[in-house]
Design a protein around this motif. Structure first.
Motif, PDB file in Angstrom:
ATOM      1  N   ARG A  88       5.387 -10.572  -4.928  1.00 31.39           N
ATOM      2  CA  ARG A  88       5.357 -11.373  -6.146  1.00 31.39           C
ATOM      3  C   ARG A  88       4.194 -12.332  -5.653  1.00 31.39           C
ATOM      4  N   GLY A  89       2.843 -12.349  -6.241  1.00 34.76           N
ATOM      5  CA  GLY A  89       1.587 -12.965  -6.062  1.00 34.76           C
ATOM      6  C   GLY A  89       1.947 -14.444  -6.436  1.00 34.76           C
ATOM      7  N   ILE A  90       0.435 -15.141  -6.608  1.00 32.97           N
ATOM      8  CA  ILE A  90       0.675 -16.499  -6.975  1.00 32.97           C
ATOM      9  C   ILE A  90       0.750 -16.378  -8.872  1.00 32.97           C
ATOM     10  N   MET A  91       0.744 -15.241  -9.450  1.00 33.71           N
ATOM     11  CA  MET A  91       0.879 -15.008 -10.690  1.00 33.71           C
ATOM     12  C   MET A  91       1.453 -13.511 -10.965  1.00 33.71           C
ATOM     13  N   ASP A  92       2.148 -13.397 -12.096  1.00 28.46           N
ATOM     14  CA  ASP A  92       2.605 -11.905 -12.413  1.00 28.46           C
ATOM     15  C   ASP A  92       1.425 -11.089 -12.828  1.00 28.46           C
ATOM     16  N   PHE A  93       0.617 -10.581 -11.632  1.00 29.52           N
ATOM     17  CA  PHE A  93      -0.706  -9.832 -12.105  1.00 29.52           C
ATOM     18  C   PHE A  93      -0.358  -8.592 -12.731  1.00 29.52           C
ATOM     19  N   ILE A  94       0.885  -7.954 -12.411  1.00 31.19           N
ATOM     20  CA  ILE A  94       1.057  -6.790 -12.768  1.00 31.19           C
ATOM     21  C   ILE A  94       1.620  -6.847 -14.353  1.00 31.19           C
ATOM     22  N   LYS A  95       2.230  -7.824 -14.734  1.00 32.12           N
ATOM     23  CA  LYS A  95       2.423  -8.183 -16.284  1.00 32.12           C
ATOM     24  C   LYS A  95       1.209  -8.455 -16.983  1.00 32.12           C
ATOM     25  N   PHE A  96       0.232  -9.161 -16.312  1.00 32.43           N
ATOM     26  CA  PHE A  96      -0.814  -9.444 -16.918  1.00 32.43           C
ATOM     27  C   PHE A  96      -1.746  -8.293 -17.091  1.00 32.43           C
ATOM     28  N   LYS A 120      13.296  -5.340 -13.950  1.00 32.02           N
ATOM     29  CA  LYS A 120      12.969  -6.710 -14.318  1.00 32.02           C
ATOM     30  C   LYS A 120      11.332  -6.440 -14.495  1.00 32.02           C
ATOM     31  N   ARG A 121      10.668  -5.620 -13.539  1.00 30.13           N
ATOM     32  CA  ARG A 121       9.136  -5.695 -13.457  1.00 30.13           C
ATOM     33  C   ARG A 121       8.753  -4.361 -13.627  1.00 30.13           C
ATOM     34  N   VAL A 122       9.433  -3.252 -13.967  1.00 27.52           N
ATOM     35  CA  VAL A 122       8.880  -2.180 -14.034  1.00 27.52           C
ATOM     36  C   VAL A 122       8.382  -1.746 -15.443  1.00 27.52           C
ATOM     37  N   HIS A 123       7.266  -1.166 -15.725  1.00 30.75           N
ATOM     38  CA  HIS A 123       6.484  -1.355 -16.852  1.00 30.75           C
ATOM     39  C   HIS A 123       6.374  -0.149 -17.477  1.00 30.75           C
ATOM     40  N   THR A 124       7.022   1.102 -17.218  1.00 28.82           N
ATOM     41  CA  THR A 124       6.988   2.056 -17.910  1.00 28.82           C
ATOM     42  C   THR A 124       7.517   2.078 -19.349  1.00 28.82           C
ATOM     43  N   ASN A 169      -4.593   8.211  -4.534  1.00 25.96           N
ATOM     44  CA  ASN A 169      -3.511   8.733  -4.870  1.00 25.96           C
ATOM     45  C   ASN A 169      -2.467   7.824  -4.930  1.00 25.96           C
ATOM     46  N   LYS A 170      -2.270   6.449  -4.481  1.00 29.42           N
ATOM     47  CA  LYS A 170      -1.202   5.741  -4.460  1.00 29.42           C
ATOM     48  C   LYS A 170      -1.328   5.028  -5.794  1.00 29.42           C
ATOM     49  N   PHE A 171      -2.486   4.636  -6.245  1.00 30.24           N
ATOM     50  CA  PHE A 171      -2.702   3.989  -7.307  1.00 30.24           C
ATOM     51  C   PHE A 171      -2.288   5.042  -8.543  1.00 30.24           C
ATOM     52  N   ALA A 172      -2.791   6.185  -8.404  1.00 26.72           N
ATOM     53  CA  ALA A 172      -2.424   7.150  -9.453  1.00 26.72           C
ATOM     54  C   ALA A 172      -1.058   7.382  -9.689  1.00 26.72           C
ATOM     55  N   THR A 173      -0.198   7.402  -8.743  1.00 29.61           N
ATOM     56  CA  THR A 173       1.140   7.931  -8.409  1.00 29.61           C
ATOM     57  C   THR A 173       1.862   6.608  -9.101  1.00 29.61           C
ATOM     58  N   ALA A 174       1.439   5.279  -8.648  1.00 31.89           N
ATOM     59  CA  ALA A 174       2.325   4.203  -8.948  1.00 31.89           C
ATOM     60  C   ALA A 174       2.046   3.910 -10.406  1.00 31.89           C
ATOM     61  N   ARG A 175       1.035   4.240 -11.250  1.00 29.10           N
ATOM     62  CA  ARG A 175       0.909   4.179 -12.664  1.00 29.10           C
ATOM     63  C   ARG A 175       1.946   5.161 -13.244  1.00 29.10           C
ATOM     64  N   HIS A 176       2.010   6.215 -12.734  1.00 23.08           N
ATOM     65  CA  HIS A 176       3.058   7.245 -13.552  1.00 23.08           C
ATOM     66  C   HIS A 176       4.423   6.778 -13.244  1.00 23.08           C
ATOM     67  N   MET A 177       4.707   6.321 -12.026  1.00 26.68           N
ATOM     68  CA  MET A 177       6.043   6.169 -11.834  1.00 26.68           C
ATOM     69  C   MET A 177       6.574   4.621 -12.092  1.00 26.68           C
ATOM     70  N   TYR A 178       5.781   3.541 -12.061  1.00 26.89           N
ATOM     71  CA  TYR A 178       6.278   2.299 -12.211  1.00 26.89           C
ATOM     72  C   TYR A 178       5.383   1.660 -13.484  1.00 26.89           C
ATOM     73  N   GLY A 179       4.300   2.304 -13.950  1.00 26.58           N
ATOM     74  CA  GLY A 179       3.616   1.669 -15.239  1.00 26.58           C
ATOM     75  C   GLY A 179       2.536   1.211 -14.779  1.00 26.58           C
ATOM     76  N   PHE A 180       2.052   0.802 -13.738  1.00 26.21           N
ATOM     77  CA  PHE A 180       0.933   0.239 -13.287  1.00 26.21           C
ATOM     78  C   PHE A 180       0.539   0.420 -12.056  1.00 26.21           C
ATOM     79  N   PRO A 181      -0.689   0.552 -11.849  1.00 27.97           N
ATOM     80  CA  PRO A 181      -1.400   1.238 -10.422  1.00 27.97           C
ATOM     81  C   PRO A 181      -1.214   0.328  -9.260  1.00 27.97           C
ATOM     82  N   PHE A 182      -1.090  -0.843  -9.508  1.00 32.92           N
ATOM     83  CA  PHE A 182      -1.188  -2.164  -8.434  1.00 32.92           C
ATOM     84  C   PHE A 182       0.282  -2.174  -7.877  1.00 32.92           C
ATOM     85  N   THR A 183       1.143  -1.672  -8.614  1.00 34.15           N
ATOM     86  CA  THR A 183       2.604  -1.850  -8.319  1.00 34.15           C
ATOM     87  C   THR A 183       2.906  -0.683  -7.015  1.00 34.15           C
TER      88      THR A 183
END
Length: 735
Positions: A333-341, A556-560, A139-153
């Motif tokens: 932030r991880g060791i790379m911008d995984f969300i952007k990637f 800066k890092r919202v991908h909707t 549920n958290k991944f599905a919601t994050a994709r709709h709200m923030y543009g990526f499930p792991f946000t």
């Protein structure tokens, strides 16, 4: 001679730093690392005794094949050849989607395992992926994709600076902190209180966390979405919305506020059990704090409306200005911008529909609750082969009896595991894997790539002890399976040749061919411009990274599509408008049924810590039906009696315990039990616990279409004293 080795635990998000005492290639003792930069000497009973599971005489050491109903030892060459041949046969005769994979929780706590498992199934060309997330957190991944543009946000509470933390349906003192790494939750909760803050727990049980927090509010199971809607409405009435902030960084405020206005606290208190006055006091505490956060976990996730509940929780944190601020919630932030990637590459973003029910994927996985039907329903893409990796679905998934029937009808069932569990018991092939202490590693993807840590740091570990028998690491197994099946990893012949060439010149200490895991992990670090593996090894207490920043996410890092947080995604609004009144009416009339929730004890980790005497001492060798004293009197049951518990999906018999901390009308049964069929686990198979998921339903009607999740808590049940000729006997099996 005893040698001390430094490593870290990988059985949950806490990743506690450990010192391991080794003699003659065996672990004799595990102690917490007091000098660790983040975990500071914390360790739980499970982590400090996990070697007893890994070194059990039941530990899988050699490939097994089922012959005439019994598992017999075979060579790796035979296992790989026969499995590969069967995969080619099924894909040639039916469909590539007829080959399916189930990825369990244990797979996620390593870096390479899930990557190569995904590479194998993608190489075949199959979309039939299933994951344990649809049992507890998708549920958290599905919601994050709709709200923030990526499930792991996944924003997380800034527990080091929170002034008000409201925990809903979570018990971190026992279960730790999903998805965030928070070692020693008790200390962090007490620290919030010491600096003048408040921690308030909203839960149907006065949990261990609630007792540490000192503030607890009862809520009726399954009513969380109405609690959140009333909370949001009250925030608006109290002028707690930061309108200028919302206008700059978010969209959809008016729509979601209109939805919340339909559910004021004096209406919802009928189903939540939380009075209007209490809710207003809670909102006051939240709004008056200089940094506040609402946080929830499995009690909310698994209750049937987890997506809607988590959505409104995230809306509240956002519109009050607490998202992306110190003391509120942060996005690491991880060791790379995984969300952007991930957004760029389309990772975890497939938009597929299941053959049965037309459900969408979450993180590229279909709902586990339809797996049985996908196996049992004829058709071109009918699932005929299943690879189970790092999981035990016959215990952890809903409607386990139906699932077992389905598994027994498969043309091929292959399990990769470290112990011979219930799912392995029905498998055609069982492949022995290395355990966490037998492999080099880095922290898993959430802390490594997303920075989901209270205190960001890096750590590397070499293998602490060598593998036994013919155990192999999962990454190497999947490379070999891809070769044997004739389907290169990720569909790339170049990648397949590369990894096969690496294996030619590298072996584990037991002589088994393997990819050079340490070199691969080092390459990952270097690509991400981080200290190398060897340098991290020279810092066995961890390597601190830069602290989390506020004002580092919004804008800066919202991908909707419009780069703003979507407060009112169409799919969530539509579901809310379609469901809420029906749900409210149903919750208003429970017909005298009890609501059953799950409960975890400190010794258990899902289904896999029961095969050691240390974890099941005395009365801990079973689960119980926990009743509030008032309910026990009403039901004419007392401690030690046997009760029959039934739902619309199943029935079980279980002994009673009295628990005053439960809300009246709520009962609790711990999950993860029912090991009688795990004959390869001699300790666990003698326990008497029963699988509570017998009471949960599977199939199209039992699944939340938003998240693909089965409902595994807040189940309506009927409870009666055990009846019939066998009323005083108990086998631990379903009635």
């Amino acid at each position: 001679m005893t040698e001390t080795k430094y490593t870290f635990c990988r059985i949950c998000e806490s990743l506690c730093g450990l010192k391991v005492k080794v003699e003659n290639n065996e672990i004799v003792k595990i102690i917490p690392n007091a000098d660790h930069v983040a975990t500071h000497g914390f360790g739980c009973v499970k982590g400090l005794h996990q070697h007893q599971i890994y070194q059990s005489p039941d530990r899988l050491k050699y490939p097994l094949k089922k012959v005439d109903g019994k598992h017999v030892r075979i060579s790796w060459e035979q296992a790989l050849s026969e499995i590969g041949q069967k995969v080619r046969q099924i894909t040639g005769e039916f469909s590539k989607d007829s080959i399916a994979m189930y990825v369990g929780t244990a797979a996620g706590f390593g870096v390479l395992h899930p990557v190569f498992a995904q590479g194998f199934i993608e190489g075949i060309g199959s979309n039939s992926m299933y994951a344990s997330a649809t049992q507890d957190c998708s549920n958290k991944f599905a919601t994050a994709r709709h709200m923030y543009g990526f499930p792991f946000t996944q924003p997380f509470p800034d527990v080091l600076r929170n002034e008000c933390l409201i925990i809903v349906g979570a018990n971190p003192v026992i279960s730790k902190w999903s998805f965030l790494q928070v070692p020693n939750p008790i200390k962090h909760i007490r620290d919030i209180k010491k600096r003048g803050g408040r921690v308030i727990v909203v839960d149907p049980r006065e949990t261990e966390t609630a007792k540490v927090a000192g503030e607890h509010i009862f809520i009726k199971p399954g009513s969380d979405v109405f609690f959140y809607l009333s909370f949001l409405h009250e925030v608006q009435l109290r002028q707690g919305i930061k309108y200028d902030h919302v206008q700059e960084y978010m969209s959809g405020l008016e729509e979601v506020l209109e939805l919340a206005s339909k559910w004021p606290a004096d209406v919802t208190e009928k189903v939540t059990g939380i009075s209007s006055d209490i809710l207003k006091q809670l909102v006051d505490a939240y709004l008056s704090a200089d940094g506040a956060a609402l946080y929830s976990s499995t009690g909310v996730n698994m209750g049937g409306q987890g997506s809607l509940s988590f959505w409104i929780q995230e809306v509240i944190n956002a519109v009050t200005g607490n998202l992306d601020r110190k003391g509120g919630t942060l996005v690491g932030r991880g060791i790379m911008d995984f969300i952007k990637f991930g957004v760029k590459k389309g990772l975890l973003m497939k938009d597929l529909k299941s053959r049965v029910g037309g459900f969408g994927t979450v993180n590229d996985a279909f709902p586990g609750g339809i797996l049985a039907d996908e196996i049992l329903t004829p058709g071109k893409k009918q699932v005929r082969a299943l690879f189970v990796t790092g999981g035990n679905p016959l215990i952890t998934m809903a409607d386990s009896e139906k699932l077992k029937t389905a598994f027994e009808k498969l043309d091929l069932l292959v399990c990769l595991d470290i112990q011979h569990n219930e799912t392995c018991a029905v498998a055609d092939y069982v492949l022995p894997c290395t355990d966490p202490f037998q492999r080099p590693d880095l922290p898993f993807i959430f802390p490594l790539m997303l920075g989901l840590q209270t205190k960001p740091y890096l750590q590397a570990t070499k293998a602490v002890v060598p593998p036994q028998g013919e155990q192999r690491d999962e990454a190497s197994i999947y490379i070999e399976l891809a070769k044997a099946s004739g389907f290169p990893l990720w569909g790339s012949k170049a990648a397949q040749v590369f990894f096969e060439s690496l294996m030619k010149f590298n072996k584990l200490d037991n002589g088994q061919r393997a990819v050079p895991q340490q070199s691969m992990l080092n390459m990952l670090l270097k690509v991400c411009r981080q200290p190398g593996f060897k340098k991290l090894l020279k810092n066995p207490n961890g390597w601190l990274r830069a602290d989390h920043k506020e004002n580092d996410f919004l804008g800066k890092r919202v991908h909707t599509s419009d780069k703003k947080v979507a407060l009112a995604p169409a799919v969530l609004m539509e579901a809310a408008n379609a469901r809420l009144q029906l749900l409210f009416d149903a919750e208003s009339n429970t017909n005298g049924h009890f609501k059953m929730i799950t409960k975890r004890t400190v010794q258990t980790q899902n289904s896999w810590t029961h095969n050691t005497d240390r974890m099941i001492r005395g009365s801990e060798n079973t689960n119980f039906l926990y009743l509030n004293p008032e309910d026990a009197i009403h039901l004419k049951l007392k401690a030690g009696d046997l009760a029959d518990v039934s739902s619309t999906h199943g029935k079980l018999r279980i002994p009673v315990k009295i628990l005053a901390e439960l809300m009246p009308g709520t009962v609790a049964i711990p999950h993860g039990w029912g090991h009688q069929d795990a004959k390869g686990m001699r300790v666990a198979s003698k326990t008497k616990g029963v699988n509570v998921n017998i009471l949960a339903g599977s199939g199209v009607e039992a699944i939340d279409a938003l998240s693909g999740m089965s409902k595994l808590t807040a189940l309506e049940v009927v409870i009666e004293p055990a009846k019939g000729e066998q009323a005083h006997t108990w086998s631990g099996l379903p009635v």
